[in-house]
Design an enzyme around this catalytic site. Structure first.
Site, mmCIF file in Angstrom:
data_model
loop_
_atom_site.group_PDB
_atom_site.id
_atom_site.type_symbol
_atom_site.label_atom_id
_atom_site.label_comp_id
_atom_site.label_asym_id
_atom_site.label_seq_id
_atom_site.Cartn_x
_atom_site.Cartn_y
_atom_site.Cartn_z
ATOM 1 N N LEU A 76 0.907 -1.139 -0.053
ATOM 2 C CA LEU A 76 -0.012 0.120 0.005
ATOM 3 C C LEU A 76 0.850 1.186 0.073
ATOM 4 C CD1 LEU A 76 -2.453 -1.207 2.899
ATOM 5 C CD2 LEU A 76 -2.876 -1.236 0.292
ATOM 6 N N GLY A 77 2.176 1.133 0.595
ATOM 7 C CA GLY A 77 3.076 2.127 0.519
ATOM 8 C C GLY A 77 4.284 1.952 1.011
ATOM 9 N N GLU A 78 5.108 2.844 1.132
ATOM 10 C CA GLU A 78 6.532 2.780 1.758
ATOM 11 C C GLU A 78 6.845 3.692 2.703
ATOM 12 O OE1 GLU A 78 8.575 0.480 1.065
ATOM 13 O OE2 GLU A 78 7.335 -0.337 -1.015
ATOM 14 N N GLY A 79 7.149 3.298 4.141
ATOM 15 C CA GLY A 79 7.386 4.308 5.166
ATOM 16 C C GLY A 79 8.920 4.636 5.508
ATOM 17 N N PHE A 88 10.818 3.109 7.623
ATOM 18 C CA PHE A 88 11.473 1.934 7.949
ATOM 19 C C PHE A 88 10.988 0.680 7.716
ATOM 20 C CE2 PHE A 88 12.344 5.259 11.378
ATOM 21 C CZ PHE A 88 13.781 5.558 10.992
ATOM 22 N N GLY A 89 10.031 0.822 6.620
ATOM 23 C CA GLY A 89 9.409 -0.409 6.066
ATOM 24 C C GLY A 89 8.186 -0.336 5.270
ATOM 25 N N ASP A 107 5.598 14.765 14.322
ATOM 26 C CA ASP A 107 5.638 14.667 12.700
ATOM 27 C C ASP A 107 4.346 14.798 12.141
ATOM 28 O OD1 ASP A 107 7.004 14.428 10.451
ATOM 29 O OD2 ASP A 107 6.992 12.337 10.365
#
Length: 408
Positions: A82-85, A87-88, A211
Site C-alpha cells: 500500500l505504501g512505503e514508510g 523503516f518499512g 511529525d
C-alpha cells in the site's frame, strides 16, 4: 528476550536542514523543526516500559503469529504493498473479524500490515513507540492499532485499514479517483485532525506528536481524519516546561523554526505544524515545492503576507474550490492558519481553541449548505465530487509513493 532501551538523558546537537532536500539527516532519520522559547529542560525518555517484552505485554493488543500475517498478506507480496514508510513497507491483508486469523483475500476484515526493516535500530525504537502510544490510546481521530508481531528479527504492526488513504494524496495527487477535496470536506478533515491533536495534548495524555503532516492524516470511508505514525511522538511535560531534543526529527517545511534552532519542543510546536497543514488545505500547495518559482517554493513564507489581506487572499486559495466557500469563512480559516504559524509560540492558539474555532466554522458551513428557497422552489447546494463522503468508498485507486498505511 526483549531488548532494554537506555533511559539516558539526551545531549546531542540539533542537525541542520538543507534547502535542497525534503528530508535531511545524518543518521538516516527524518529531520524537521519544532518550537518553543525559554529555558531548556533536558528530559529522559518517557516514563514508560523500556524493555520490549515488558512494553508489549503491558498493552491490550493482539499478538499475531508471523505465519498468520504472511497468509493474510499473501506472503507480503509486492502487489499487496500500500505504501512505503521510513523503516518499512505497508501491505494490505485480510483477517477474520472475530478470531483475527488469516482470511482469504477479499473476505473478512481488511487490515494494513506494516513490516519494518530488520536492520534499522531507529525503526525498532519507533516500533516500540507505536505500541506504547497507540496500544494505550483509543480515540475516534487516532488510527487504531490492532496488534503486533515480534518473532526473531521480524517486527510487524497491524492497523485498521483506512480506505481513503492519506490527506496528502487527495490534496496533491491527480487522477480520476482523486477528485479535488471540496471546501466542506477540507473543513471536516481539519476539525478531525485538530480533535486528535487536542486529545493528545490533554491533561491525561500529554503527548507531543512530533511529525504532524498531510501524509500522516489518514481518511476513512466517510472522510473522517485519523492521525497515524506515532514513532516520533514523545510524552510532554507539565506546566511551561518542554522537551529538548538534540536529534531534531520530523519533516522539513512543517515544523516551527524555534525547534530547528534550539531543539525546544512544546505543544505549540505541533500547533505550528497544524497551521502549515491548514495552509496546504487552503491553497492546495505543498509546504515545500521545488517545482514552483523560487519565491513560492516555501509555502509559509510566500503565503503569510497574503493571509491577513482580504484582496490578496484570493491568490492563496485553491482555485479548484471554485467558489464553494463564503469569503467571511475563508477569512476566518486564513486568520486561524496565520495565528498557528506565528513566529512567536505564545501567540499561537492551543489545539483546544483551534477545535472550538473550527467547530464554529462547521456550524456556519452547515447553515450555508441548507438550500435557500426562492419563489422558483429549492436551490441545489453545490458540492464537489464525493463530497457526501460515502460514495465508492471501496474503489481502488493508484498506489501512493511513500506514506504509511495508504490504501490502494
Amino acid at each position: 528476550m526483549g531488548i532494554c532501551l537506555s533511559t539516558r538523558i539526551k545531549a546531542e546537537s540539533a542537525t541542520q536542514i538543507g534547502g535542497n532536500s525534503k528530508y535531511v539527516s545524518t543518521n538516516g532519520n527524518h529531520t524537521g523543526n519544532s518550537s518553543g522559547d525559554g529555558d531548556f529542560v533536558l528530559v529522559s525518555e518517557p516514563p514508560t516500559p523500556q524493555c520490549e517484552g515488558e512494553m508489549l505485554q503491558s498493552s491490550n493488543l493482539k499478538n499475531f503469529e508471523l505465519s498468520d500475517l504472511m497468509m493474510a498478506t499473501r506472503n507480503f507480496r509486492p502487489d499487496s504493498v500500500l505504501g512505503e514508510g521510513r523503516f518499512g513497507s505497508v501491505f494490505k491483508g485480510w483477517i477474520d473479524k472475530d478470531s483475527f486469523t488469516a482470511a482469504k483475500p477479499g473476505t473478512g476484515m481488511v487490515i494494513a500490515v506494516r513490516k519494518l526493516h530488520q536492520e534499522s535500530f531507529q525503526g525498532h525504537r519507533e516500533y516500540l513507540a507505536e505500541v506504547n502510544y497507540l496500544g494505550k490510546f483509543s480515540h475516534p481521530h487516532l488510527v487504531k492499532l490492532i496488534g503486533y508481531c515480534l518473532e526473531d528479527e521480524d517486527r510487524v504492526l497491524v492497523y485498521e485499514f483506512m480506505p481513503r488513504g492519506s490527506l496528502e494524496n487527495h490534496l496533491f495527487m491527480r487522477g480520476s479517483y482523486f477528485q479535488p477535496l471540496s471546501w466542506n470536506l477540507r473543513l471536516k478533515v481539519a476539525l478531525g485532525a485538530a480533535k486528535g491533536l487536542a486529545y493528545l495534548h490533554g491533561a491525561e495524555t500529554k503527548v507531543i506528536y512530533r511529525d504532524f503532516k498531510t501524509s500522516n492524516i489518514l481518511l476513512d470511508s466517510n472522510y473522517n481524519a485519523k492521525l497515524s505514525d506515532f514513532g516520533l511522538a514523545k510524552v510532554g511535560q507539565s506546566g511551561d516546561k518542554s522537551c529538548v531534543f538534540t536529534r531534531v526529527m520530523g519533516t522539513y517545511g512543517y515544523a516551527a523554526p524555534e525547534f530547528l534552532a534550539t531543539g525546544h519542543l512544546t505543544a505549540k510546536s505541533v500547533v505550528y505544524s497544524f497551521g502549515v497543514v491548514l495552509l496546504e488545505m487552503l491553497s492546495g500547495r505543498r509546504a515545500i515545492d521545488k517545482n514552483r518559482p523560487y519565491k513560492q517554493q516555501k509555502l509559509v513564507e510566500w503565503a503569510k503576507p497574503h493571509l491577513a489581506n482580504n484582496r490578496k487572499l484570493f491568490s492563496v486559495l485553491d482555485n479548484r474550490l471554485e467558489g464553494q466557500y463564503a469569503m467571511d469563512v475563508a477569512h476566518r480559516v486564513a486568520n486561524l492558519a496565520l495565528q498557528c504559524i506565528s513566529t512567536e509560540p505564545k501567540l499561537r492558539p492551543t489545539m483546544k481553541e483551534i477545535v472550538k474555532e473550527l467547530e464554529q466554522l462547521q456550524d456556519i458551513k452547515n447553515v450555508e449548505n441548507t438550500c435557500s428557497r426562492t419563489s422558483n422552489g429549492p436551490r441545489q447546494c453545490r458540492q464537489s465530487a464525493k463530497d457526501a463522503g460515502n460514495k465508492d468508498a471501496n474503489d481502488a485507486y493508484p498506489r501512493p509513493s511513500a506514506s504509511p498505511l495508504h490504501s490502494k
